[in-house]
Design a protein around this motif. Structure first.
Motif, PDB file in Angstrom:
ATOM      1  N   ALA A 163     -16.534 -15.600  -5.870  1.00  0.00           N
ATOM      2  CA  ALA A 163     -15.658 -14.405  -5.233  1.00  0.00           C
ATOM      3  C   ALA A 163     -16.236 -13.898  -3.938  1.00  0.00           C
ATOM      4  O   ALA A 163     -17.305 -13.994  -3.665  1.00  0.00           O
ATOM      5  CB  ALA A 163     -15.775 -13.369  -6.666  1.00  0.00           C
ATOM      6  N   TYR A 199      -6.493 -17.930  -7.674  1.00  0.00           N
ATOM      7  CA  TYR A 199      -7.202 -17.028  -7.089  1.00  0.00           C
ATOM      8  C   TYR A 199      -6.236 -15.559  -7.054  1.00  0.00           C
ATOM      9  O   TYR A 199      -4.971 -15.871  -6.494  1.00  0.00           O
ATOM     10  CB  TYR A 199      -8.082 -16.897  -5.953  1.00  0.00           C
ATOM     11  CG  TYR A 199      -9.400 -17.460  -6.509  1.00  0.00           C
ATOM     12  CD1 TYR A 199     -10.637 -16.840  -6.382  1.00  0.00           C
ATOM     13  CD2 TYR A 199      -9.694 -18.917  -6.387  1.00  0.00           C
ATOM     14  CE1 TYR A 199     -11.755 -17.222  -6.540  1.00  0.00           C
ATOM     15  CE2 TYR A 199     -10.902 -19.552  -6.711  1.00  0.00           C
ATOM     16  CZ  TYR A 199     -11.947 -18.513  -6.749  1.00  0.00           C
ATOM     17  OH  TYR A 199     -13.332 -18.865  -6.950  1.00  0.00           O
ATOM     18  N   ASP A 237     -10.935 -12.858  -6.184  1.00  0.00           N
ATOM     19  CA  ASP A 237     -11.469 -13.450  -7.578  1.00  0.00           C
ATOM     20  C   ASP A 237     -10.280 -13.974  -8.298  1.00  0.00           C
ATOM     21  O   ASP A 237      -9.153 -13.506  -7.929  1.00  0.00           O
ATOM     22  CB  ASP A 237     -12.321 -12.092  -8.164  1.00  0.00           C
ATOM     23  CG  ASP A 237     -13.334 -12.616  -9.206  1.00  0.00           C
ATOM     24  OD1 ASP A 237     -13.175 -13.683  -9.364  1.00  0.00           O
ATOM     25  OD2 ASP A 237     -14.411 -11.739  -9.654  1.00  0.00           O
ATOM     26  N   ARG A 238     -10.825 -14.328  -9.482  1.00  0.00           N
ATOM     27  CA  ARG A 238      -9.843 -14.749 -10.480  1.00  0.00           C
ATOM     28  C   ARG A 238      -9.419 -13.463 -11.492  1.00  0.00           C
ATOM     29  O   ARG A 238      -9.598 -13.506 -12.460  1.00  0.00           O
ATOM     30  CB  ARG A 238     -10.231 -16.064 -11.214  1.00  0.00           C
ATOM     31  CG  ARG A 238     -10.597 -17.303 -10.448  1.00  0.00           C
ATOM     32  CD  ARG A 238     -10.734 -18.398 -11.326  1.00  0.00           C
ATOM     33  NE  ARG A 238     -11.152 -19.731 -10.464  1.00  0.00           N
ATOM     34  CZ  ARG A 238      -9.924 -20.556 -10.271  1.00  0.00           C
ATOM     35  NH1 ARG A 238      -8.589 -20.088 -10.353  1.00  0.00           N
ATOM     36  NH2 ARG A 238     -10.094 -21.499  -9.332  1.00  0.00           N
ATOM     37  N   PHE A 239      -9.014 -12.477 -10.600  1.00  0.00           N
ATOM     38  CA  PHE A 239      -8.700 -11.353 -11.313  1.00  0.00           C
ATOM     39  C   PHE A 239      -7.967 -11.308 -12.369  1.00  0.00           C
ATOM     40  O   PHE A 239      -6.762 -11.803 -12.269  1.00  0.00           O
ATOM     41  CB  PHE A 239      -8.427 -10.092 -10.234  1.00  0.00           C
ATOM     42  CG  PHE A 239      -9.378  -9.766  -9.368  1.00  0.00           C
ATOM     43  CD1 PHE A 239     -10.411  -9.017  -9.927  1.00  0.00           C
ATOM     44  CD2 PHE A 239      -9.309  -9.782  -8.086  1.00  0.00           C
ATOM     45  CE1 PHE A 239     -11.590  -8.456  -8.971  1.00  0.00           C
ATOM     46  CE2 PHE A 239     -10.448  -9.250  -6.989  1.00  0.00           C
ATOM     47  CZ  PHE A 239     -11.334  -8.672  -7.647  1.00  0.00           C
ATOM     48  N   ARG A 241      -5.022  -8.598 -13.370  1.00  0.00           N
ATOM     49  CA  ARG A 241      -4.441  -7.434 -12.763  1.00  0.00           C
ATOM     50  C   ARG A 241      -3.911  -6.646 -13.946  1.00  0.00           C
ATOM     51  O   ARG A 241      -3.198  -7.322 -14.833  1.00  0.00           O
ATOM     52  CB  ARG A 241      -3.538  -7.462 -11.635  1.00  0.00           C
ATOM     53  CG  ARG A 241      -2.653  -6.591 -11.317  1.00  0.00           C
ATOM     54  CD  ARG A 241      -1.790  -6.826 -10.230  1.00  0.00           C
ATOM     55  NE  ARG A 241      -0.808  -5.620  -9.886  1.00  0.00           N
ATOM     56  CZ  ARG A 241      -0.395  -5.246  -8.786  1.00  0.00           C
ATOM     57  NH1 ARG A 241      -0.504  -6.007  -7.643  1.00  0.00           N
ATOM     58  NH2 ARG A 241       0.414  -4.246  -8.637  1.00  0.00           N
ATOM     59  N   PHE A 261      -7.994  -4.073 -11.077  1.00  0.00           N
ATOM     60  CA  PHE A 261      -8.396  -5.511 -10.825  1.00  0.00           C
ATOM     61  C   PHE A 261      -9.904  -5.766 -11.567  1.00  0.00           C
ATOM     62  O   PHE A 261     -10.626  -5.084 -11.073  1.00  0.00           O
ATOM     63  CB  PHE A 261      -8.218  -5.769  -9.650  1.00  0.00           C
ATOM     64  CG  PHE A 261      -7.128  -5.872  -8.726  1.00  0.00           C
ATOM     65  CD1 PHE A 261      -6.276  -7.053  -8.802  1.00  0.00           C
ATOM     66  CD2 PHE A 261      -6.495  -4.826  -8.306  1.00  0.00           C
ATOM     67  CE1 PHE A 261      -4.823  -7.101  -8.243  1.00  0.00           C
ATOM     68  CE2 PHE A 261      -5.358  -4.617  -7.597  1.00  0.00           C
ATOM     69  CZ  PHE A 261      -4.528  -5.658  -7.604  1.00  0.00           C
ATOM     70  N   PHE A 262      -9.905  -6.642 -13.008  1.00  0.00           N
ATOM     71  CA  PHE A 262     -11.069  -6.774 -13.253  1.00  0.00           C
ATOM     72  C   PHE A 262     -11.348  -8.344 -13.290  1.00  0.00           C
ATOM     73  O   PHE A 262     -10.573  -9.208 -13.657  1.00  0.00           O
ATOM     74  CB  PHE A 262     -10.880  -6.537 -14.994  1.00  0.00           C
ATOM     75  CG  PHE A 262     -10.583  -5.018 -15.141  1.00  0.00           C
ATOM     76  CD1 PHE A 262     -11.496  -4.171 -15.000  1.00  0.00           C
ATOM     77  CD2 PHE A 262      -9.440  -4.475 -15.439  1.00  0.00           C
ATOM     78  CE1 PHE A 262     -11.478  -2.784 -14.967  1.00  0.00           C
ATOM     79  CE2 PHE A 262      -9.030  -3.213 -15.510  1.00  0.00           C
ATOM     80  CZ  PHE A 262     -10.137  -2.153 -15.555  1.00  0.00           C
ATOM     81  N   PRO A 263     -12.607  -8.880 -13.130  1.00  0.00           N
ATOM     82  CA  PRO A 263     -12.990 -10.050 -13.145  1.00  0.00           C
ATOM     83  C   PRO A 263     -12.836 -10.555 -14.631  1.00  0.00           C
ATOM     84  O   PRO A 263     -12.825  -9.868 -15.513  1.00  0.00           O
ATOM     85  CB  PRO A 263     -14.603 -10.110 -12.585  1.00  0.00           C
ATOM     86  CG  PRO A 263     -14.713  -8.508 -12.185  1.00  0.00           C
ATOM     87  CD  PRO A 263     -13.773  -7.809 -12.672  1.00  0.00           C
ATOM     88  N   THR A 266     -14.584  -9.336 -18.173  1.00  0.00           N
ATOM     89  CA  THR A 266     -15.255  -7.928 -17.928  1.00  0.00           C
ATOM     90  C   THR A 266     -15.446  -7.307 -19.540  1.00  0.00           C
ATOM     91  O   THR A 266     -14.447  -7.383 -20.103  1.00  0.00           O
ATOM     92  CB  THR A 266     -14.265  -7.145 -17.356  1.00  0.00           C
ATOM     93  OG1 THR A 266     -13.871  -7.648 -15.786  1.00  0.00           O
ATOM     94  CG2 THR A 266     -14.725  -5.774 -16.959  1.00  0.00           C
ATOM     95  N   ALA A 299     -11.227  -2.156  -8.126  1.00  0.00           N
ATOM     96  CA  ALA A 299     -11.469  -3.328  -8.118  1.00  0.00           C
ATOM     97  C   ALA A 299     -13.142  -3.733  -8.552  1.00  0.00           C
ATOM     98  O   ALA A 299     -13.707  -3.300  -8.032  1.00  0.00           O
ATOM     99  CB  ALA A 299     -11.192  -3.996  -6.784  1.00  0.00           C
TER     100      ALA A 299
END
Length: 477
Positions: A163, A199, A237-239, A241, A261-263, A266, A299
């Motif tokens: 990321a 991504y 990142d590979r968020f 949303r 936006f969360f990784p 999470t 984010a």
């Protein structure tokens, strides 16, 4: 790669005419002479807009390719443009689409461009810079442990994909973006980020486009209100949303877009810190006036770092994901991003008010705000304090900036009462978010006198200027 002093010519293929070398006799342009960072910025230069396209081919590495077009104006004739830049290697520079000579000086962290004719007041120009490679390294001047500002790379580890994001306050934006990197020169942004398919890119502003093509996706964001350069947020990142219902807390009741936006993976305890974001936005808009931007969210990033009020999309590390910190960063959208310190010694005006928002939130939840203020006062009594305008980088984000700054606003509230304090804050935002969108400590004190009277200004001035800690102000008793 890091490079010593370079003198480069723009590529001849970009124009039929040869490009002359930079004149050796040209005197250096005057900086903005900030008391903390005297080398930043160029006096007389006004960057109105940055149109930035970043390509992040391998998230999690420090390699990046950028093309940025700056829309420029000036308040004085400028024979040279001298941008702050400590970034990747410069490949080409164009002035209104014409190749021009330039010089990249890593020692001074400046990119000097010589246009065909001086940029004069009333005129405008487009300056395009193409660059690629490794962003510069600049250590945070005040953080207690080593922290490099600007471009952040989180390498892939096991099943975790790499990321990238930026963390720039106070002076790290020019490690990856040629800019007039000082809070007094706010600008609008269009940010395009090209990333590998799979991504997700996010940036300050409203998402206004996405194009999927081949192995890449390009995301476009428009930040239509001026912000300081340090508040530009960019994330890859590979968020996941998460979109929420827009809430009508903007100017004129405008609906504010809500997205976070969360990784991947999470923890739920982290996401729980943001469940009351809408409630906090409503509360703070009652105190401060309409929310100043078109969107808000967070984010979340994985390294252990400080949180940062990147515009419309706060940078929230996992370790800082608490409700109190979340409210603090929301408040910065008004105080920091909309009303910005005119110089770095004035940063207490932003941090003090964002800290005070924590007290307002405590009261909203039924807690004792006066007890909260008393803890700040006790902390300062134990640790020592100073007048509020910082005189060196190590003071920018110390205990006095946050807690003495917050108590300064508490003293004003104690002097004039809640209703007048709310009126003051809303008028303060209206006054100083207009025009240049900045405020200095003397301008703040003058505004206190104008709106609240001489006695209120006298009370506030003690907190701003006296070496010793004034007595604890009492509100509501």
């Amino acid at each position: 790669m890091r490079r010593p002093l370079l003198s480069l010519l723009a590529l001849a293929l970009l124009t039929a005419a040869p490009v002359p070398a930079q004149p050796a006799s040209s005197p250096p342009a005057e900086t903005l002479r900030d008391p903390i960072f005297p080398g930043l910025g160029q006096a007389g230069l006004d960057v109105r807009h940055y149109d930035l396209h970043l390509t992040v081919a391998e998230p999690g590495t420090r390699e990046v390719r950028g093309v940025v077009t700056l829309t420029l104006a000036s308040t004085r004739p400028l024979a040279q443009i001298r941008l702050d830049f400590l970034g990747p290697g410069v490949e080409a520079v164009r002035w209104n689409d014409r190749a021009v000579p330039f010089q990249a000086d890593e020692t001074a962290a400046k990119l000097t461009v010589t246009p065909p004719a001086p940029l004069r007041p009333g005129g405008a120009a487009r300056l395009t810079v193409e660059y690629a490679g490794t962003p510069g390294e600049l250590e945070d001047p005040d953080f207690p442990t080593p922290l490099m500002l600007g471009w952040q790379a989180v390498p892939a580890e096991g099943a975790r994909a790499g990321a990238s994001f930026v963390l720039s306050e106070p002076n790290g934006t020019h490690t990856f973006l040629p800019s007039n990197d000082h809070p007094s020169d706010k600008a609008t942004f269009t940010t395009r980020v090209t990333v590998p398919r799979g991504y997700v890119a996010a940036a300050s502003g409203l998402e206004t486009g996405r194009v999927d093509g081949g192995d890449t996706s390009t995301f476009t964001f428009t930040q239509g209100e001026p912000i300081p350069t340090y508040a530009l947020g960019i994330f890859v990142d590979r968020f996941l949303r998460v979109d929420e219902t827009a809430i009508p807390v903007g100017v004129g009741g405008r609906a504010v877009v809500r997205r976070d936006f969360f990784p991947p993976e999470t923890p739920g305890t982290v996401r729980a810190a943001y469940r009351r974001t809408d409630e906090a936005l409503r509360l703070l808009s009652e105190w401060f006036g309409p929310y100043p931007f078109g969107a808000y969210g967070v984010a979340v990033v994985t390294p252990r770092l400080p949180a940062l009020e990147t515009a419309t999309l706060s940078t929230m590390p996992l370790n800082m994901s608490t409700e109190r910190v979340a409210v603090h960063e929301i408040a910065h959208q008004w105080f920091g991003n909309a009303v910005t310190p005119a110089t770095w010694p004035d940063v207490w005006l932003s941090e003090g008010m964002a800290a005070y928002a924590e007290l307002l939130w405590t009261e909203h939840l039924g807690g004792d705000g006066q007890a909260y203020a008393a803890r700040w006062h006790a902390n300062l009594t134990r640790a020592g304090t100073r007048p509020l305008r910082a005189t060196r980088a190590e003071e920018l984000f110390d205990l006095s900036t946050y807690q003495r700054g917050a108590l300064t606003f508490h003293a004003l509230r104690a002097e004039i009462g809640d209703a007048a304090f709310g009126d003051f804050l809303r008028a303060y935002v209206t006054r100083f978010s207009a025009g240049a969108g900045t405020v200095s400590t003397p301008a703040f004190l003058a505004f206190v006198r104008e709106r609240a009277g001489a006695e209120a200004e006298k009370s506030v001035r003690r907190w701003v200027e006296e070496p010793e800690l004034p007595p604890l102000p009492v509100v509501g008793r």
